[in-house]
Design an enzyme around this catalytic site. Structure first.
Site, mmCIF file in Angstrom:
data_model
loop_
_atom_site.group_PDB
_atom_site.id
_atom_site.type_symbol
_atom_site.label_atom_id
_atom_site.label_comp_id
_atom_site.label_asym_id
_atom_site.label_seq_id
_atom_site.Cartn_x
_atom_site.Cartn_y
_atom_site.Cartn_z
ATOM 1 N N GLU A 68 -8.437 10.656 6.906
ATOM 2 C CA GLU A 68 -8.171 9.270 7.328
ATOM 3 C C GLU A 68 -7.308 8.538 6.307
ATOM 4 O OE1 GLU A 68 -12.078 7.553 7.592
ATOM 5 O OE2 GLU A 68 -12.690 8.803 9.274
ATOM 6 N N PRO A 69 -6.117 9.053 6.021
ATOM 7 C CA PRO A 69 -5.294 8.382 5.014
ATOM 8 C C PRO A 69 -4.744 7.062 5.544
ATOM 9 C CG PRO A 69 -3.984 10.038 6.131
ATOM 10 C CD PRO A 69 -5.395 10.168 6.665
ATOM 11 N N GLY A 70 -4.670 6.073 4.693
ATOM 12 C CA GLY A 70 -4.054 4.800 5.054
ATOM 13 C C GLY A 70 -2.936 4.527 4.058
ATOM 14 N N TYR A 83 -7.844 -8.740 -5.667
ATOM 15 C CA TYR A 83 -8.246 -7.632 -6.555
ATOM 16 C C TYR A 83 -7.595 -7.718 -7.923
ATOM 17 C CZ TYR A 83 -8.722 -5.801 -1.784
ATOM 18 O OH TYR A 83 -8.992 -5.648 -0.451
ATOM 19 N N CYS A 94 -2.176 -24.092 -1.995
ATOM 20 C CA CYS A 94 -2.946 -24.943 -2.899
ATOM 21 C C CYS A 94 -4.171 -24.241 -3.440
ATOM 22 C CB CYS A 94 -3.328 -26.225 -2.164
ATOM 23 S SG CYS A 94 -1.878 -26.967 -1.424
ATOM 24 N N GLY A 108 -8.364 7.489 1.100
ATOM 25 C CA GLY A 108 -8.581 7.101 -0.291
ATOM 26 C C GLY A 108 -7.563 7.559 -1.303
ATOM 27 N N TYR A 137 -2.254 -2.801 3.619
ATOM 28 C CA TYR A 137 -3.124 -3.943 3.350
ATOM 29 C C TYR A 137 -2.300 -5.178 2.968
ATOM 30 C CZ TYR A 137 -6.283 0.018 3.236
ATOM 31 O OH TYR A 137 -6.954 1.169 3.561
HETATM 32 N N1 LLP Z 1 -11.514 5.606 6.030
HETATM 33 C C1 LLP Z 1 -12.441 4.639 5.840
HETATM 34 C C2 LLP Z 1 -13.773 4.803 6.411
HETATM 35 C C3 LLP Z 1 -12.109 3.504 5.071
HETATM 36 O O1 LLP Z 1 -13.030 2.567 4.870
HETATM 37 C C4 LLP Z 1 -10.803 3.368 4.535
HETATM 38 C C5 LLP Z 1 -10.433 2.188 3.739
HETATM 39 C C6 LLP Z 1 -9.870 4.403 4.780
HETATM 40 C C7 LLP Z 1 -10.265 5.504 5.533
HETATM 41 C C8 LLP Z 1 -8.471 4.353 4.256
HETATM 42 O O2 LLP Z 1 -8.422 4.335 2.872
HETATM 43 P P1 LLP Z 1 -7.001 4.490 2.123
HETATM 44 O O3 LLP Z 1 -6.472 5.871 2.444
HETATM 45 O O4 LLP Z 1 -6.085 3.447 2.608
HETATM 46 O O5 LLP Z 1 -7.347 4.336 0.700
HETATM 47 N N2 LLP Z 1 -7.854 -3.793 1.133
HETATM 48 C C9 LLP Z 1 -7.991 -2.849 0.034
HETATM 49 C C10 LLP Z 1 -8.339 -1.465 0.514
HETATM 50 C C11 LLP Z 1 -9.571 -1.400 1.389
HETATM 51 C C12 LLP Z 1 -9.892 -0.020 1.877
HETATM 52 C C13 LLP Z 1 -10.929 -0.040 2.918
HETATM 53 N N3 LLP Z 1 -11.219 1.221 3.508
HETATM 54 C C14 LLP Z 1 -6.722 -2.883 -0.788
HETATM 55 O O6 LLP Z 1 -5.801 -3.625 -0.448
HETATM 56 O O7 LLP Z 1 -6.611 -2.199 -1.811
#
Ligand code: LLP
Length: 418
Positions: free
Chosen positions: A273-275, A316, A342, A239, A371
């Protein structure tokens, strides 16, 4: 810091001119910087060095095999949400003991696959899932290691679509009911509760929601321990946000410092769990200007990338910076940067001030590493873009552009129509 910089007016990805990549692989194309991926991973990981911890990269943000492989080589694990993601992680050489499985809708076959692979734990999101997990584990004569995903009811102050830890959200178990649910888990023979988990949302740009969630979850861990549970893991999800425009998200050091402080006295291995924070600014989408359509009311820069390639602005209303690949002398104009699809929602930017481009110019959509490709589709029968990994002065096509044949692969015309 990232490795996308201008040198003599031209955008480079590390040591390679973006223009060169575009010339060789065509557009639209995703370009990732390996040095940035590694750097971001290391900064994040090292911020928690003082603590027993495991970084499980949330691969929904970017699941290209080469990207996953880079994190495997850094010692990282993965947060997965489907059997397909497990398949990818294993293909990239991940250690199953570093994989956590989240998600509200795990199917039996997915659970069985993960049990047989021997993953670290399942983050369980409902009582109903407990029952199914227990049943499947009995069937394969294993004990499923689980953590309970609690919903701490904290407002992450981010976009509603990516807020996940509030009462009204579908994720996790209401923290008020979680002790009961834990007791139910204890009564099931093929489960072992080893952790507690929470994830409150994505693109958070301040620390307090994380600290609030942690303090609520901490109370729960302590309560569980009083009941005799051996809680070894605390998973705080992902997050942490990034800068797309002018956000000022906390540095991973600051984030880690606050969490470490909040954890004090709790003897657990922390899982993160960083993304986005790792991959978001490690990638761009390069696209070519097809037409400059100047109307009375509005000017449209029509590019060859569309919402099927990068859906974030459409979905978004999110901001993605757009930069010219070669800086020109064109005067500034205000325009919508739109794709060929389109749909009116097919835009990368609205009323954006950019230097007037010419047809054939290249534009870079920044912060597209998270993403981006993973949310892309074949809408309008558009082959998906290639993914390129830059390493110093070299680049590698780590996913080739789809062909027309790829578009119809798996489709058949039944005899009755022949
Ligand atoms: N852990 C869990 C359980 C999650 O659901 C998520 C993201 C993450 C970790 C990773 O979160 P991050 O570190 O990336 O913020 N498609 C959207 C974001 C959806 C996030 C879903 N869950 C966007 O493009 O902003």
């Amino acid at each position: 810091m990232d490795y996308f910089e201008y040198r003599s007016g031209e955008l480079f990805a590390e040591g390679v001119p973006v223009r060169r990549i575009a010339r060789e692989v065509g557009t639209p194309a995703y370009i990732y910087s390996l040095a940035t991926l590694k750097r971001h991973y290391r900064v994040f990981d090292q911020a928690f060095a003082r603590l027993s911890h495991l970084v499980c990269f949330s691969m929904k943000s970017n699941s290209n095999l080469a990207v996953l492989r880079a994190f495997v080589k850094e010692g990282g694990g993965f947060d997965i949400v489907s059997a397909g993601e497990l398949f990818r992680a294993l293909k990239a050489g991940a250690d199953p003991k570093k994989i956590v499985f989240s998600g509200v809708g795990k199917k039996k076959a997915e659970i069985e696959y993960a049990l047989n692979a021997g993953i670290l734990m399942f983050n369980v999101e409902s009582e109903q899932e407990l029952t199914v997990l227990n049943e499947v584990a009995r069937g394969v004569e294993k004990k499923a290691p689980i953590s309970l995903r609690v919903n701490p009811d904290v407002d992450p102050k981010t976009h509603p679509y990516i807020s996940t830890g509030m009462k009204k959200s579908k994720f996790g178990i209401d923290i008020k009911r979680s002790l009961e649910v834990y007791k139910r888990a204890l009564s099931l023979t093929h489960l072992e509760v080893i952790g507690v988990d929470c994830h409150i949302g994505s693109q958070l740009t301040t620390i307090p929601p994380f600290v609030d969630a942690l303090s609520r979850v901490k109370v729960f861990v302590e309560a569980l321990r009083k009941e005799g549970a051996r809680i070894r893991y605390l998973d705080l999800g992902g997050g942490l946000g990034i800068r797309y425009k002018d956000e000022e998200p906390p540095h991973p050091e600051e984030y880690a410092g606050a969490l470490i402080q909040g954890l004090r006295g709790l003897d657990v291995t922390l899982i993160l769990e960083p993304g986005r924070v790792v991959v978001g600014n490690a990638g761009i989408l390069v696209t070519e200007v097809l037409y400059l359509k100047e109307g009375e009311e509005k000017t449209f820069v029509i590019v060859d990338g569309g919402m099927n390639d990068l859906i974030r602005p459409a979905l978004y209303g999110s901001y993605q910076a757009i930069r010219p690949v070669v800086e020109g002398k064109g005067e500034m104009i205000v325009a919508d940067v739109v794709g060929p699809i389109c749909e009116s929602g097919d835009f990368f930017a609205k009323d954006r001030e950019i230097p007037r481009p010419q047809e054939g110019d290249l534009l870079a959509v920044m912060s597209a590493g998270a993403y981006g490709f993973t949310m892309s589709s074949n809408y309008n029968s558009r082959p998906r873009a290639p993914e390129i990994l830059v390493d110093g002065d070299n680049f590698h096509v780590v996913r080739k552009r789809e062909s027309f044949e790829d578009l119809i692969s798996g489709e058949t015309i039944p005899p009755i129509l022949q």
